[in-house]
Write an enzyme that holds these catalytic residues in place. Structure first.
Site, PDB file in Angstrom:
ATOM      1  N   ARG A  47       0.842  -1.201   0.000  1.00 55.39           N
ATOM      2  CA  ARG A  47       0.000   0.000   0.000  1.00 55.39           C
ATOM      3  C   ARG A  47       0.880   1.255   0.000  1.00 55.39           C
ATOM      4  NH1 ARG A  47      -1.160   1.831   4.624  1.00 55.39           N
ATOM      5  NH2 ARG A  47      -2.017  -0.068   5.512  1.00 55.39           N
ATOM      6  N   TYR A  99     -17.424  17.291 -13.757  1.00 57.26           N
ATOM      7  CA  TYR A  99     -17.916  15.908 -13.798  1.00 57.26           C
ATOM      8  C   TYR A  99     -18.877  15.666 -12.623  1.00 57.26           C
ATOM      9  CZ  TYR A  99     -17.641  10.808 -13.686  1.00 57.26           C
ATOM     10  OH  TYR A  99     -17.943   9.478 -13.667  1.00 57.26           O
ATOM     11  N   ASP A 177      -8.421  19.086 -13.368  1.00 54.94           N
ATOM     12  CA  ASP A 177      -8.733  17.752 -13.872  1.00 54.94           C
ATOM     13  C   ASP A 177      -8.444  17.773 -15.368  1.00 54.94           C
ATOM     14  OD1 ASP A 177     -10.041  15.557 -15.037  1.00 54.94           O
ATOM     15  OD2 ASP A 177     -11.595  15.513 -13.503  1.00 54.94           O
ATOM     16  N   LYS A 202      -9.965   6.928 -18.716  1.00 51.78           N
ATOM     17  CA  LYS A 202     -10.369   7.454 -20.015  1.00 51.78           C
ATOM     18  C   LYS A 202      -9.190   7.382 -21.006  1.00 51.78           C
ATOM     19  CE  LYS A 202     -13.982   8.187 -17.483  1.00 51.78           C
ATOM     20  NZ  LYS A 202     -14.249   9.410 -16.777  1.00 51.78           N
TER      21      LYS A 202
HETATM   22  C1  LIG Z   1     -14.669   9.835 -15.451  1.00 55.08           C
HETATM   23  C2  LIG Z   1     -14.222  11.126 -14.907  1.00 55.08           C
HETATM   24  C3  LIG Z   1     -13.915  11.278 -13.547  1.00 55.08           C
HETATM   25  C4  LIG Z   1     -14.082  10.145 -12.551  1.00 55.08           C
HETATM   26  O1  LIG Z   1     -13.149   9.149 -12.784  1.00 55.08           O
HETATM   27  P1  LIG Z   1     -13.371   7.597 -12.408  1.00 55.08           P
HETATM   28  O2  LIG Z   1     -12.147   6.953 -12.927  1.00 55.08           O
HETATM   29  O3  LIG Z   1     -14.632   7.171 -13.087  1.00 55.08           O
HETATM   30  O4  LIG Z   1     -13.517   7.536 -10.922  1.00 55.08           O
HETATM   31  C5  LIG Z   1     -13.463  12.503 -13.115  1.00 55.08           C
HETATM   32  N1  LIG Z   1     -13.327  13.548 -13.964  1.00 55.08           N
HETATM   33  C6  LIG Z   1     -13.641  13.436 -15.273  1.00 55.08           C
HETATM   34  C7  LIG Z   1     -13.473  14.631 -16.158  1.00 55.08           C
HETATM   35  C8  LIG Z   1     -14.094  12.239 -15.788  1.00 55.08           C
HETATM   36  O5  LIG Z   1     -14.410  12.142 -17.085  1.00 55.08           O
END
Ligand SMILES: *Cc1c(COP(=O)(O)O)cnc(C)c1O
Length: 410
Positions: A47, A99, A177, A202
């Site tokens: 961890r 998001y 982000d 993504k």
């Molecule tokens: C999908 C997404 C998230 C969340 O991510 P997860 O991997 O699903 O927890 C956060 N920000 C954006 C812009 C996203 O597209």
């Protein structure tokens, strides 16, 4: 110093074995031996750190031009760790179009925990943004500004440089982000951001086969605070998933090049389509490239959205797609389509949705690496089905569209 595409492929090796394997091993070990009592080995318990995760964390830190990287079990686990460096009473300014899961984490979890939240449009009203950050004399300045480089599903571009300049005037941290953009198209730390977050689920992993989150910091002080959160909250990414993200990153540039080309061609096609009211894709205008560059972007990415004309049922379009899969998520090799109002953004009350511009007619596409003509033909036949399902009155009022559709398809 190697260049970006070379870095994607090779990363920064963790020298931990002498087999000559060209890929870093996946270490499925939860614990590591101490050479003797009282030793301080580099790895003791997985961890806290392990070589497979180290590779990925060094890889993303290098690509984002940061000091250190951190891998988490999901994008939301990454966001949770970052926001947990604040204290009850601290105020966070967040973009009003972030998001849904991030908004809910802030609004439903972290406000209960004592953070205060102000939401504001971060892409065009900088005076309002500044008032929100400064507190305008009513309340203390915000401790951080949180936003996304390109917003979802309306694809508004946030100017990291400009937002960071305002935030830093008030001592607020800038948390970006960068999921939709990736370090291939922009490195927010170079533009003044302090922390970069990814849902690596993504574009970085890129194959719809892993859920993962990454964080990169601009300073050792921030890195230490986030390492504490990673190790003590414990939302870490397991070794096999670290390796899946590492492998995805190797082809990021190749995938993104094709995805952007396909997305731009689809945007042009939709702009001309008589059943389409509006297309959202950054840099579509005549001066598009220059506009993107002015905001520090090397490209517009592979996601776009469009509205069908009033009376056209977007569900009929979506239900008739065959190459595009009807699914949430984005950024992978296969093309996906979805209806934000009823899928990704259904939790937002309708009024709130409409206020930010997410109408009932808005369709979002995540464009993959397929042959673009297959994607365009797929959209064309699905729109045609939606046209055929219009009632007679509507069809008469859209007279002439038949020929237009025919000429577009031929
Ligand atoms: C999908 C997404 C998230 C969340 O991510 P997860 O991997 O699903 O927890 C956060 N920000 C954006 C812009 C996203 O597209």
């Amino acid at each position: 110093m190697t260049r970006f595409n070379t870095q994607l492929v090779h990363g920064l090796p963790v020298h931990d074995n002498d087999t000559g394997a060209v890929n870093p091993p996946i270490y499925n070990s939860s614990t590591y031996t101490f050479p003797f009592v009282g030793a301080t080995p580099r790895y003791d318990y997985a961890r806290s750190g392990n070589p497979t995760r180290d590779f990925l964390e060094r890889q993303i830190a290098q690509l984002e031009h940061g000091t250190r990287g951190f891998a988490f079990a999901s994008g939301l686990a990454a966001i949770h760790a970052v926001l947990s460096i604040f204290q009850p009473g601290d105020r966070i300014v967040a973009g009003d179009n972030v998001y849904g899961g991030s908004y809910s984490q802030l609004n439903d979890h972290f406000t209960r925990w004592g953070l205060r939240l102000t939401t504001v449009n971060t892409s065009d009203d900088f005076e309002r943004l500044e008032r929100a950050i400064s507190g305008n004399g009513d309340t203390a300045p915000a401790k951080a500004v949180y936003f996304e480089t390109i917003t979802n599903p309306l694809l508004q571009v946030n100017d990291v440089n400009r937002i960071a300049a305002i935030a830093h005037r008030y001592g607020a941290l800038v948390i970006v982000d960068n999921t939709f953009v990736t370090p291939y198209l922009q490195q927010p730390l170079d533009l003044g951001a302090d922390v970069v977050i990814h849902s690596a689920t993504k574009y970085l992993a890129g194959h719809s086969d892993v859920i993962a989150g990454l964080v990169v910091t601009s300073s050792e002080d921030l890195a230490n605070r986030i390492y504490f959160a990673q190790n003590r909250l414990g939302g870490i990414l397991p070794p096999a998933e670290c390796d899946a993200v590492r492998r995805g990153i190797q082809t990021l540039a190749l995938r993104m090049d094709r995805q952007q080309r396909n997305a731009a061609a689809i945007a042009q096609y939709l702009l001309k389509h008589p059943l389409v009211k509006k297309v959202n894709y950054p840099g579509l205008g005549k001066d598009g490239d220059r506009e993107l560059q002015a905001k520090g972007l090397k490209g517009a990415g592979g996601v776009l959205s469009f509205e069908v004309k009033d009376g056209v049922d977007p569900a009929v379009v979506l239900n008739n797609l065959h190459v595009f899969r009807l699914a949430v998520s984005l950024g992978a090799v296969e093309s996906l389509a979805e209806l934000p109002a009823r899928m990704t953004h259904f939790e937002l009350p309708r009024e709130e949705r409409l206020k930010v511009g997410i109408t009932d007619e808005l369709i979002r596409l995540s464009v993959g690496i397929e042959d673009v003509n297959d994607l365009i033909e797929d959209l064309g036949q699905a729109l045609e089905k939606a046209y055929e399902s219009l009632d007679d009155d509507r069809r008469e009022s859209t007279e002439g569209i038949d020929q237009q559709i025919d000429s577009l398809l031929s």
